[in-house]
Design a protein around this motif. Sequence first.
Motif, PDB file in Angstrom:
ATOM      1  N   LYS D  33      34.861  36.749  26.091  1.00 57.03           N
ATOM      2  CA  LYS D  33      34.003  36.480  27.245  1.00 57.03           C
ATOM      3  C   LYS D  33      32.603  36.046  26.798  1.00 57.03           C
ATOM      4  CE  LYS D  33      35.827  39.357  30.997  1.00 57.03           C
ATOM      5  NZ  LYS D  33      35.608  40.593  31.794  1.00 57.03           N
ATOM      6  N   SER D  59      38.385  44.687  28.795  1.00 54.92           N
ATOM      7  CA  SER D  59      37.514  44.066  27.775  1.00 54.92           C
ATOM      8  C   SER D  59      37.849  44.501  26.359  1.00 54.92           C
ATOM      9  CB  SER D  59      36.056  44.424  28.062  1.00 54.92           C
ATOM     10  OG  SER D  59      35.676  43.884  29.289  1.00 54.92           O
ATOM     11  N   VAL D  71      41.933  32.120  31.915  1.00 56.95           N
ATOM     12  CA  VAL D  71      40.695  32.560  32.577  1.00 56.95           C
ATOM     13  C   VAL D  71      40.859  32.280  34.068  1.00 56.95           C
ATOM     14  CG1 VAL D  71      38.188  32.412  32.626  1.00 56.95           C
ATOM     15  CG2 VAL D  71      39.418  31.950  30.485  1.00 56.95           C
TER      16      VAL D  71
END
Lengths: 148, 148, 78, 78
Positions: D33, D59, D71
């Motif tokens: 990210k 994450s 994504v």
Amino acid sequence: MTKERKPKNVFVEGAIPPEKIATSIAHHQVKTNIGAHDIFLGQIRADEIDGKIVTAIEYSAYEDMASQAIHEIREAAFEKFDLTCMHIYHSLGRVKAGEICLFVFTSSAHRKECFEATRFIVEEIKSKAPIFGKEVFEDETHVWKENR
Amino acid sequence: MTKERKPKNVFVEGAIPPEKIATSIAHHQVKTNIGAHDIFLGQIRADEIDGKIVTAIEYSAYEDMASQAIHEIREAAFEKFDLTCMHIYHSLGRVKAGEICLFVFTSSAHRKECFEATRFIVEEIKSKAPIFGKEVFEDETHVWKENR
Amino acid sequence: MKLTINYFGMIAEAVGSSKADFELHGKTVSDLKNELENTFPDLLGMSYQIAVNQKLVSSETEIMEQDEIAVLPPFAGG
Amino acid sequence: MKLTINYFGMIAEAVGSSKADFELHGKTVSDLKNELENTFPDLLGMSYQIAVNQKLVSSETEIMEQDEIAVLPPFAGG
């Protein structure tokens, strides 16, 4: 000021054909403020009762009272839920197993309203509309249906 | 022993025509253990956004993941509710205002099951299936739709 | 007083008619039920409701000469 | 490691591509990210989730060389 609506004729002779449902859906495509439709269909089950199979239900009604009851249900639903459209049809006469005897169709901007309205209307019709059903077996004997 | 079902193809190119819904209903008339159907239809609204009117939504999806997500939703619904049948279709590509982009159809012996199942499936698809929608205006500009 | 009574479904079957005159001696719905059950003993084992002018009414309701009377078995719509 | 990343909807629009190679220097989704947002600053103001092998992941998830990465912007089905 409240909109006054007259009792509509909800009764259909015999089964409700799937094409009637398609036509009804198609008619709503010009109403571009609608985002969600919920349709309930009642279908005749070939239940087994004491060893015999139901082949049809023959519906009758106290028509004026039933129309008035369904009119009041319709008004109550418009009052309770933010609906764009509402259609209710019920069969009279003989409807064979597998065929459709009840068609309730509500439309709204968002899904919550039509989901709740359709369910409300179906429950109300079952409990408040004087409609009677004779479950007919293959040998033409019958029993009387009773909503629970 | 649990029944294994493969992910079915739920995606339809463009709008879902009302005739497809009628055909689907008609196919269930041989299933005489069904007493109740509940059908949800999602329709494209001509919403006004910042003074411009939505004329269509263009859907895209992460197809493999979305198919798998909807497969899992289907399995969960069969697990939670006593259903006879279940059909789910979602549009990809451009669907104009007034046209249908989602068709969820469940059938059961009694009404309670299909009412709850259809609602469950619609909520789950909205939150779990990676499907994306571009709201297109008359001048071909667009904004991206987001489920709440 | 003389009434015309509508019978429906299994009730019509039990009384052998869907619409017939009936001579009511009392004046309430409760009287009507008793007199109907005397005339048609099959009704005794059955569940039914009386509608007066298309409304379901309680046993104490008084019946008038011109009222529209119906004897309704359990509903089965849907 | 070299990844092929699938972009969808408004994210594809923001990065200018629906499928492209990406050189990941770190190894977790969080690293990915950060590196994506360095490369495509438009992502900073956007809401998105990462799918690894078609599952939404947190994450801390570690990314492997052959993983299928996507994504995803907010869902809009229905």
